[in-house]
Scaffold this motif. Structure first.
Motif, PDB file in Angstrom:
ATOM      1  N   TYR A  81       1.769  -2.651 -14.105  1.00  0.00           N
ATOM      2  CA  TYR A  81       2.169  -2.236 -12.762  1.00  0.00           C
ATOM      3  C   TYR A  81       3.428  -2.994 -12.360  1.00  0.00           C
ATOM      4  CZ  TYR A  81       1.917  -1.328  -7.754  1.00  0.00           C
ATOM      5  OH  TYR A  81       2.193  -0.950  -6.477  1.00  0.00           O
ATOM      6  N   ASP A  82       4.426  -2.260 -11.807  1.00  0.00           N
ATOM      7  CA  ASP A  82       5.646  -2.961 -11.417  1.00  0.00           C
ATOM      8  C   ASP A  82       6.078  -2.613  -9.986  1.00  0.00           C
ATOM      9  OD1 ASP A  82       6.279  -0.401 -11.850  1.00  0.00           O
ATOM     10  OD2 ASP A  82       7.957  -0.762 -13.222  1.00  0.00           O
ATOM     11  N   GLY A  83       5.148  -2.090  -9.210  1.00  0.00           N
ATOM     12  CA  GLY A  83       5.468  -1.783  -7.813  1.00  0.00           C
ATOM     13  C   GLY A  83       5.565  -3.063  -7.002  1.00  0.00           C
ATOM     14  N   MET A 111       0.813  -1.212   0.000  1.00  0.00           N
ATOM     15  CA  MET A 111       0.000   0.000   0.000  1.00  0.00           C
ATOM     16  C   MET A 111       0.850   1.267   0.000  1.00  0.00           C
ATOM     17  SD  MET A 111      -2.766  -1.428  -0.378  1.00  0.00           S
ATOM     18  CE  MET A 111      -3.676   0.058  -0.668  1.00  0.00           C
ATOM     19  N   THR A 112       2.076   1.209   0.537  1.00  0.00           N
ATOM     20  CA  THR A 112       2.920   2.407   0.449  1.00  0.00           C
ATOM     21  C   THR A 112       3.571   2.502  -0.926  1.00  0.00           C
ATOM     22  OG1 THR A 112       4.682   1.111   1.431  1.00  0.00           O
ATOM     23  CG2 THR A 112       3.534   2.626   2.890  1.00  0.00           C
ATOM     24  N   GLY A 113       3.615   1.399  -1.672  1.00  0.00           N
ATOM     25  CA  GLY A 113       4.278   1.400  -2.979  1.00  0.00           C
ATOM     26  C   GLY A 113       5.782   1.278  -2.841  1.00  0.00           C
ATOM     27  N   GLY A 114       6.267   0.847  -1.684  1.00  0.00           N
ATOM     28  CA  GLY A 114       7.704   0.646  -1.495  1.00  0.00           C
ATOM     29  C   GLY A 114       8.423   1.923  -1.109  1.00  0.00           C
ATOM     30  N   GLU A 115       9.725   1.766  -0.821  1.00  0.00           N
ATOM     31  CA  GLU A 115      10.560   2.908  -0.402  1.00  0.00           C
ATOM     32  C   GLU A 115      10.590   3.980  -1.475  1.00  0.00           C
ATOM     33  OE1 GLU A 115      12.942   3.324   2.305  1.00  0.00           O
ATOM     34  OE2 GLU A 115      11.901   1.709   3.371  1.00  0.00           O
ATOM     35  N   GLY A 116      10.412   5.239  -1.038  1.00  0.00           N
ATOM     36  CA  GLY A 116      10.607   6.365  -1.954  1.00  0.00           C
ATOM     37  C   GLY A 116       9.517   6.545  -2.999  1.00  0.00           C
ATOM     38  N   THR A 172      -1.119  12.020  -0.392  1.00  0.00           N
ATOM     39  CA  THR A 172      -1.571  12.562   0.892  1.00  0.00           C
ATOM     40  C   THR A 172      -3.026  13.029   0.820  1.00  0.00           C
ATOM     41  OG1 THR A 172      -0.449  14.542   0.189  1.00  0.00           O
ATOM     42  CG2 THR A 172       0.593  13.261   1.950  1.00  0.00           C
ATOM     43  N   ALA A 173      -3.475  13.381  -0.392  1.00  0.00           N
ATOM     44  CA  ALA A 173      -4.861  13.853  -0.513  1.00  0.00           C
ATOM     45  C   ALA A 173      -5.826  12.768  -0.056  1.00  0.00           C
ATOM     46  CB  ALA A 173      -5.146  14.244  -1.961  1.00  0.00           C
ATOM     47  N   LEU A 174      -5.531  11.534  -0.481  1.00  0.00           N
ATOM     48  CA  LEU A 174      -6.408  10.426  -0.104  1.00  0.00           C
ATOM     49  C   LEU A 174      -6.399  10.209   1.409  1.00  0.00           C
ATOM     50  CD1 LEU A 174      -7.408   7.443  -1.831  1.00  0.00           C
ATOM     51  CD2 LEU A 174      -6.014   6.835   0.111  1.00  0.00           C
ATOM     52  N   LEU A 175      -5.193  10.339   1.989  1.00  0.00           N
ATOM     53  CA  LEU A 175      -5.077  10.144   3.430  1.00  0.00           C
ATOM     54  C   LEU A 175      -5.873  11.218   4.173  1.00  0.00           C
ATOM     55  CD1 LEU A 175      -3.615   8.265   5.419  1.00  0.00           C
ATOM     56  CD2 LEU A 175      -1.833   9.977   5.589  1.00  0.00           C
ATOM     57  N   ASP A 176      -5.750  12.473   3.682  1.00  0.00           N
ATOM     58  CA  ASP A 176      -6.466  13.560   4.351  1.00  0.00           C
ATOM     59  C   ASP A 176      -7.977  13.394   4.240  1.00  0.00           C
ATOM     60  OD1 ASP A 176      -4.179  14.698   5.217  1.00  0.00           O
ATOM     61  OD2 ASP A 176      -3.981  16.084   3.524  1.00  0.00           O
ATOM     62  N   GLN A 213       1.008   6.713  -4.516  1.00  0.00           N
ATOM     63  CA  GLN A 213       0.221   7.358  -5.573  1.00  0.00           C
ATOM     64  C   GLN A 213      -0.212   6.316  -6.624  1.00  0.00           C
ATOM     65  OE1 GLN A 213      -0.582  10.731  -5.649  1.00  0.00           O
ATOM     66  NE2 GLN A 213      -1.925  10.167  -7.340  1.00  0.00           N
ATOM     67  N   ALA A 214       0.747   5.495  -7.040  1.00  0.00           N
ATOM     68  CA  ALA A 214       0.455   4.536  -8.103  1.00  0.00           C
ATOM     69  C   ALA A 214      -0.575   3.508  -7.653  1.00  0.00           C
ATOM     70  CB  ALA A 214       1.747   3.840  -8.523  1.00  0.00           C
ATOM     71  N   ILE A 215      -0.386   2.989  -6.449  1.00  0.00           N
ATOM     72  CA  ILE A 215      -1.271   1.920  -5.994  1.00  0.00           C
ATOM     73  C   ILE A 215      -2.666   2.454  -5.724  1.00  0.00           C
ATOM     74  CG2 ILE A 215      -0.789   2.046  -3.511  1.00  0.00           C
ATOM     75  CD1 ILE A 215      -0.923  -1.246  -5.347  1.00  0.00           C
ATOM     76  N   SER A 216      -2.744   3.722  -5.270  1.00  0.00           N
ATOM     77  CA  SER A 216      -4.077   4.243  -4.990  1.00  0.00           C
ATOM     78  C   SER A 216      -4.835   4.575  -6.268  1.00  0.00           C
ATOM     79  CB  SER A 216      -4.017   5.452  -4.054  1.00  0.00           C
ATOM     80  OG  SER A 216      -3.210   6.446  -4.588  1.00  0.00           O
TER      81      SER A 216
END
Lengths: 592, 373
Positions: free
Chosen positions: A290-292, A195-200, A205-209, A233-236
């Protein structure tokens, strides 16, 4: 000239050398408009500013000083009295709980119109209900909503309570299928990286807010804390439902449970959201590129998705409780979805909201109209009784010699200082069927033992007890007004040939009216909101609207309805006050 | 004497247990505010477990607040103000359910928080069905039943022993007192209108059933004094104002045994209800630890049995029942005065929490409208 002088006195108490200097300067600056002349242009004060402004400034200073003197009291009254009352009365229209707890459901219901008894809402509404109710049940807010809606539709309280328990079980088969295929779906760490899409990776943040706001509205707590998780961003973009559900889960885990996101397995709801996402053909297509992190597992799960049983949310909810198929329940949710409602006020006047607009309640449920009428009627009777009983006493107090009057005054004040409960209970002892009065009457042979008088637990009891309790509020203002009426007026009237009655009615009584007015307002307004005495001696026919307000505050917890009833009562009092002012004139009211 | 030794022995035991518990808990607040009903009931709590607890923990102080009848509203107000001043609150079960629904009471794990029975039975099994809510820690079983003036029973007739005698104003003339709310009254009315006990709530759920119950109550409406405080009926009975009236069985016990009034208990169709503790949601850690420690002590098997020495309410634990002894001052055996005693529990009605949580607002509106007419 005189104006100028007075302004000088207001700005300074005594002339000083400085004043003289200013005056001289003013004269020099304006030779054409010498001080005090009746020339055109604004009149100036000593220091050259226009007189009007100077005067205003002086007055403003005075007002400010006065304001500062009363500020402590004003702030105290505002903070401890006005604000809480305003806050309480505001509840009579406030209704945000429905849209805060079920935001998606109310949206889904916006376009739905019930036609007939079996036109249950569309599948989308049931799916939205699952999304909303799952989160509400996690946050344990669903039962509050159930209580709120149960005021409007009987049965919703237990419907929400019992359904909340079953939210975890919805779609069990799907979750099992997903986890059987790959154990990674049970691992907290895997989910976190996915869900974080990995390091970096770029964060969304818009979705989180958005989820922060959602949870804040739901629970009323602050979710501003840093939770150590930002959805990628990509995963969301790829899995919008899953990202939303996981963000809500992450926020709740950190803020409410005080755990670490990466160490907790996500809710069932998150996994259901994932399978819902993977059923979407567009998602599956996008997944190919997708390659995350977790791409392999996602693709494998997407292949599985053909095997995911479709969840019929409507059917599932009907299995949990068949009442979810009841159109009335859905209509209640829809009707109460706006953030403000007239429902409480309609209830307070024996009406109810229906899909076709406000309608009168069934006859066997109408009660508030009756109680308002009774409260007004009985308060008037009590005020009348107080005038009849209090007037002679006040007259006696005002006309006796000081010594005797003082003793009598103590007799008036003594009950006033006694506890309200004690006085009310004393009336119980006096008035009940085996009480002092009945016993005496039976002993005297005036009343048969078998037919003792019923004087309590009815209107009569309330009127007697409240007249007694409120009498001092009538006598005291009357007394202080009567004291100021010079006895010589009546004597003069008598000496001019008036009879006793004429001299009283034409001379004395008109002068005592301000006292009656003040006493009446006091007694009437006090009695209209009286609670304890009617509760104890009122039985069923002698209770007031305030008894119902108290019931809704302390027993049924329907504070909205209590606030609506209270607002109406306040409005009635203000209208009566206004009418009194128009008819009698508030200037004619004197407390002394 | 025997009681004293058992008490002492059990105190000694719990001192040891309590000390062990205190060590493991660490930081605990040294004062707590307990909320209860006042009167004889609060006194029984004070004697049975608050005093022993304070003795065990001499540096702890306990303050009583007699606000249980307004606990729900006050807790809600405290929650909104963000300042909860109560630590342990005594409420009836229906209030506990509502506090739990509103998120004002803390959900607890009964097996973890409460002590097992002396024979090792888990707390949740010992309390059994009486745990009606996740937030509720049962203490006592009480019942709402009728008391009547024995000296006002007409000569030659038997004392009333059937709930429907309440409606029989010809055989038993005189006023009745009933609580000024639909709960219990509606059920009794339906029972006497010929509804089977197990169908009462099904009937009451329908509009016709509610009208039927009100019509039955209408028959005696003119003969009823409606009470709202538990002390009303005992007072009315003592004054001879009424022939019979409903109230809590503990109140009747004290009228009969402690005040020696000519009053008898009817027991028929008595309605069982529960009273117990809740812990408010959102207490700071140290106060929460103290509240939990106190509740753990106060609801163990011996403590609940001790309480029955001061008031005639049945202990909520199954394991406490055999330990119920004599009244602390009167010296009479308490077991026969318990609502759960076999002789008294011949015909018992069990309050349906779920039903009243749903129908309370609706039926109350009808009931009050009917009353006011």
């Amino acid at each position: 000239m005189s104006k100028l002088k007075s302004s000088g006195q207001q700005t300074a108490d005594a002339p000083t050398p400085e004043d003289a200097f200013h005056e001289a300067a003013a004269l020099e600056d304006h030779p054409s408009a010498p001080r005090g002349s009746k020339a055109d242009g604004p009149v100036l004060s000593a220091d050259g500013t226009p007189l009007k402004r100077s005067l205003n400034r002086a007055l403003r200073m005075q007002k400010l000083r006065a304001l500062m003197l009363i500020a402590p009291l004003l702030i105290f009254v505002l903070v401890t009295f006005i604000a809480p009352i305003a806050d309480m009365l505001f509840r009579s229209v406030e209704n945000q709980i429905v849209s805060n707890t079920l935001p998606r459901t109310t949206q889904a219901l916006a376009g739905w119109e019930a036609e007939g008894a079996d036109s249950a809402p569309p599948e989308a509404a049931y799916e939205a209900l699952y999304v909303d109710l799952f989160l509400a049940a996690e946050a344990k807010e669903h039962t509050r909503l159930g209580t709120r809606l149960n005021y409007e539709e009987t049965g919703l309280s237990s419907l929400f309570r019992s359904s909340g328990r079953d939210m975890d079980d919805i779609g069990e088969d799907r979750i099992d299928a997903l986890e059987d295929a790959n154990e990674a779906w049970e691992e907290e760490g895997f989910w976190y990286t996915l869900m974080t899409g990995g390091e970096g990776a770029a964060g969304n943040t818009a979705l989180l807010d958005e989820q922060r706001d959602r949870l804040e509205a739901l629970t009323g707590d602050s979710y501003a804390a840093d939770i150590g998780f930002v959805p990628g961003q990509a995963i969301s973009e790829l899995l919008p439902r899953t990202a939303r559900a996981y963000a809500a889960f992450a926020l709740y885990t950190v803020v409410e449970d005080e755990d670490i996101v990466a160490e907790e397995e996500p809710w069932e709801r998150v996994k259901i959201a994932l399978t819902q996402d993977l059923r979407d053909p567009a998602t599956v297509q996008a997944l190919a590129d997708y390659d995350g992190p977790g791409a392999e597992e996602l693709r494998a799960a997407a292949d599985l998705s053909g095997g995911f049983e479709e969840i019929d949310f409507k059917q599932t909810f009907l299995e949990i409780d068949e009442d979810w198929g009841n159109v009335d329940n859905w209509q209640t949710i829809k009707m109460y979805s706006p953030p403000f409602t007239s429902g409480y006020f309609l209830n307070a006047v024996d009406m109810e909201k229906t899909p076709d607009g406000p309608a009168l309640r069934d006859e066997d449920e109408r009660i508030y109209g009756l109680l308002f009428n009774r409260t007004l009627f009985m308060s008037l009777v009590i005020t009348g009784c107080c005038i009849m009983l209090g007037y002679p006493v006040a007259w006696l107090l005002a006309n006796l010699p000081m010594r005797t009057a003082n003793i009598l005054m103590i007799l008036v004040l003594l009950p006033f200082w006694t506890s309200l409960l004690v006085r009310t209970s004393a009336w119980k002892v006096m008035l009940q069927q085996q009480g002092v009065i009945n016993d005496t009457l039976v002993w005297l042979g005036l009343v048969d033992d078998a037919s003792r008088l019923i004087m309590i637990n009815n209107q009569f009891g309330t009127i007697v007890a409240m007249t007694h309790i409120l009498l001092p509020f009538m006598i005291l203002p009357m007394y202080s007004v009567m004291q100021t009426i010079p006895p010589s007026y009546v004597r003069a009237a008598r000496s001019l040939g008036a009879t006793n009655w004429t001299s009283f009615w034409r001379v004395y009584f008109p002068q005592s009216v301000p006292g009656i007015g003040a006493g009446s307002i006091l007694v009437f307004i006090l009695s209209i909101g009286y609670y304890i005495t009617p509760e104890i001696v009122g039985g069923t026919t002698g209770t007031f609207i305030s008894n119902r307000i108290a019931y809704h505050i302390s027993s049924s917890l329907n504070w909205g309805l209590a606030a609506a009833l209270g607002s109406i009562l306040l409005a009635v009092v203000l209208i009566l006050y206004w009418a009194y002012d128009k008819i009698v004139g508030i200037d004619n009211v004197k407390l002394g | 004497m025997k009681l004293a030794t058992t008490l002492m022995a059990s105190t000694a035991l719990t001192v040891a247990a309590g000390a062990a518990a205190a060590e493991s808990h660490g930081d605990m607040a040294d004062s707590m505010t307990l909320v209860s009903w006042g009167g004889a009931y609060q006194n029984s709590q004070q004697k049975a477990y608050v005093e022993p607890y304070l003795e065990m923990n001499p540096d702890v102080s306990a303050t009583w607040d007699e606000s249980s009848n307004e606990a729900v509203a006050k807790l809600r107000a405290m929650d909104e103000a963000g300042n909860i001043t109560w630590d342990v609150v005594d409420v009836v079960a229906s209030d506990a359910i509502r506090l739990c629904d509103e998120g004002l009471a803390m959900e607890i794990d009964h097996d973890e928080l409460l002590k097992p029975a002396p024979d090792g039975t888990e707390a949740s099994d010992d309390f059994g069905d009486l745990i009606v809510s996740d937030c509720f820690i049962p203490q006592i079983v009480y019942s709402t039943t009728f008391g009547y003036r024995t000296d006002m029973v007409p000569e030659g007739t038997e004392a009333p022993d059937d709930i429907c005698d309440v409606w029989d104003t010809e055989t038993y003339p005189g006023k009745r007192s009933l609580e000024k709310r639909p709960i219990n009254n509606m059920e009794w009315a339906l029972l006497c209108d010929g509804v089977e006990k197990e169908n009462v709530y099904d009937v009451l759920a329908t509009e016709e059933g509610q009208d039927r119950a009100l019509a039955k109550l209408d028959e005696i409406k003119d003969d009823v004094i409606w009470w709202s405080a538990g002390a009303d009926t005992p007072q009315l009975l003592a004054d001879g104002e009424i022939f019979m009236g409903s109230t809590y069985n503990g109140r009747l016990f004290s009228v009969i045994e402690e005040q020696d009034q000519p009053v008898g208990m009817m027991w028929d169709a008595q309605v069982f209800d529960l009273d117990g503790w809740i812990i408010p949601e959102g207490l700071p850690d140290d106060r929460l630890a103290r509240a939990k420690d106190f509740v753990r002590f106060a609801t163990d098997t011996q403590r609940l049995a001790d309480q029955a020495a001061y008031i005639s309410y049945g202990p909520a634990r199954e394991s406490s029942a055999p330990l119920v002894g004599k009244h602390a001052e009167l010296g009479i055996d308490m077991a026969p005065h318990m609502p759960t005693a076999p002789d008294n529990a011949g015909n018992v009605f069990v309050y349906n929490y779920e039903f009243w949580a749903d129908y309370r607002d609706d039926i109350d509106a009808k009931f009050q409208a009917w009353l006011a007419q």
